[in-house]
Scaffold this active site. Sequence first.
Site, mmCIF file in Angstrom:
data_model
loop_
_atom_site.group_PDB
_atom_site.id
_atom_site.type_symbol
_atom_site.label_atom_id
_atom_site.label_comp_id
_atom_site.label_asym_id
_atom_site.label_seq_id
_atom_site.Cartn_x
_atom_site.Cartn_y
_atom_site.Cartn_z
ATOM 1 N N ASP A 109 30.920 -1.920 32.991
ATOM 2 C CA ASP A 109 29.478 -2.044 33.002
ATOM 3 C C ASP A 109 28.808 -1.284 31.864
ATOM 4 O OD1 ASP A 109 26.989 -2.742 33.811
ATOM 5 O OD2 ASP A 109 27.350 -2.337 35.931
ATOM 6 N N ASN B 204 30.201 2.546 38.506
ATOM 7 C CA ASN B 204 30.561 1.902 37.239
ATOM 8 C C ASN B 204 31.963 2.263 36.777
ATOM 9 O OD1 ASN B 204 28.159 0.626 37.065
ATOM 10 N ND2 ASN B 204 27.210 2.085 35.657
HETATM 11 P P1 AMP Z 1 29.048 -5.777 39.014
HETATM 12 O O1 AMP Z 1 28.238 -7.020 38.993
HETATM 13 O O2 AMP Z 1 29.707 -5.493 37.711
HETATM 14 O O3 AMP Z 1 28.306 -4.612 39.582
HETATM 15 O O4 AMP Z 1 30.273 -6.071 40.015
HETATM 16 C C1 AMP Z 1 30.089 -6.255 41.397
HETATM 17 C C2 AMP Z 1 31.312 -5.741 42.143
HETATM 18 O O5 AMP Z 1 32.456 -6.542 41.847
HETATM 19 C C3 AMP Z 1 31.730 -4.343 41.735
HETATM 20 O O6 AMP Z 1 31.056 -3.426 42.493
HETATM 21 C C4 AMP Z 1 33.232 -4.332 41.984
HETATM 22 O O7 AMP Z 1 33.494 -4.001 43.331
HETATM 23 C C5 AMP Z 1 33.634 -5.768 41.736
HETATM 24 N N1 AMP Z 1 34.157 -5.911 40.373
HETATM 25 C C6 AMP Z 1 33.439 -6.063 39.250
HETATM 26 N N2 AMP Z 1 34.228 -6.176 38.172
HETATM 27 C C7 AMP Z 1 35.502 -6.094 38.629
HETATM 28 C C8 AMP Z 1 36.787 -6.134 37.993
HETATM 29 N N3 AMP Z 1 36.896 -6.289 36.684
HETATM 30 N N4 AMP Z 1 37.882 -6.015 38.770
HETATM 31 C C9 AMP Z 1 37.750 -5.834 40.108
HETATM 32 N N5 AMP Z 1 36.572 -5.801 40.760
HETATM 33 C C10 AMP Z 1 35.450 -5.928 40.042
#
Ligand code: AMP
Length: 279
Positions: free
Chosen positions: A157, A144
């Site tokens: 997150d 996170n």
């Molecule tokens: P999440 O659904 O928030 O777990 O995001 C999935 C994956 O997308 C994360 O594990 C990061 O590798 C990538 N990711 C999420 N948010 C961002 C962001 N703001 N900038 C760059 N990569 C992101």
Amino acid sequence: MKPEGSSRRGWSLRDFEIGKPLGKGKFGRVYLAREIKSKYIVALKVIFKEQIEKYRIHHQLRREMEIQTSLRHPNILRLYGWFHDSERIFLILEFAYGGELYNVLRKHGRLNEKHAATYIASLAQALAYCHENHVIHRDIKPENLLLDHEGRLKIADFGWSVQSKSKRHTMCGTLDYLAPEMVENKAHDQAVDNWTVGILCYEFLYGVPPFEAESQSDTFKRIMKVDLEFPPVPHVSPEAKNLICQLLVKDSSKRLSLQKIMDHPWITKNANPEGICNV
Ligand code: AMP
């Protein structure tokens, strides 16, 4: 854009050029995107409404969105705004070029004291700001934590965070990072985040979280006993261990405060005050 002041309503997919996928989370995918008019680069998180219904995360998502929109801190990932169509919700997020801290940690195994202290100081500052605003994150873990183009840490997150002035009772978070009062499903407060700073400090320096065990029940037991061991390695100084010991304290009221983390000699000696970190 520039998406500051993005409370502007009426964003739609037509405002963005969509680029490469950045990652996939539990509830959706994240893409690199560029707002067409301003050319501003963002990360666009796409969540299918069907998933929200299926997992009944409506309230959690709304809370996450409200909390993350309201927080403004250099170490907290900005949520600039959101929009939806018939099937999907789109979150317009600050783009974190460096990706997950988790990947950096896996790649290098462990971090040196300068890098670890810089991340811990950034985390303590961001959490102090959250706590001032009565937000408890409750789910701080390397997955996170994202990094920007300068290696600055960004808390992302806020799915499990709560805005609350009173003690909370919900059991949540990820096992290895859980404070004893959470493991026991007792009332907990902001000090759960301070515990997690101690866990992360250990993990940054040793490459594994301190209470890792074969089974979940063994991890529970180790957390409850605060069964803390420091492998004899030359790269971790006594000051670092001192900080960790003052955070991994069972009595939540006796854990070092976030301000005292920032003033701790290990932090003042090692952390880059700019928060910039090139691992
Ligand atoms: P999440 O659904 O928030 O777990 O995001 C999935 C994956 O997308 C994360 O594990 C990061 O590798 C990538 N990711 C999420 N948010 C961002 C962001 N703001 N900038 C760059 N990569 C992101």
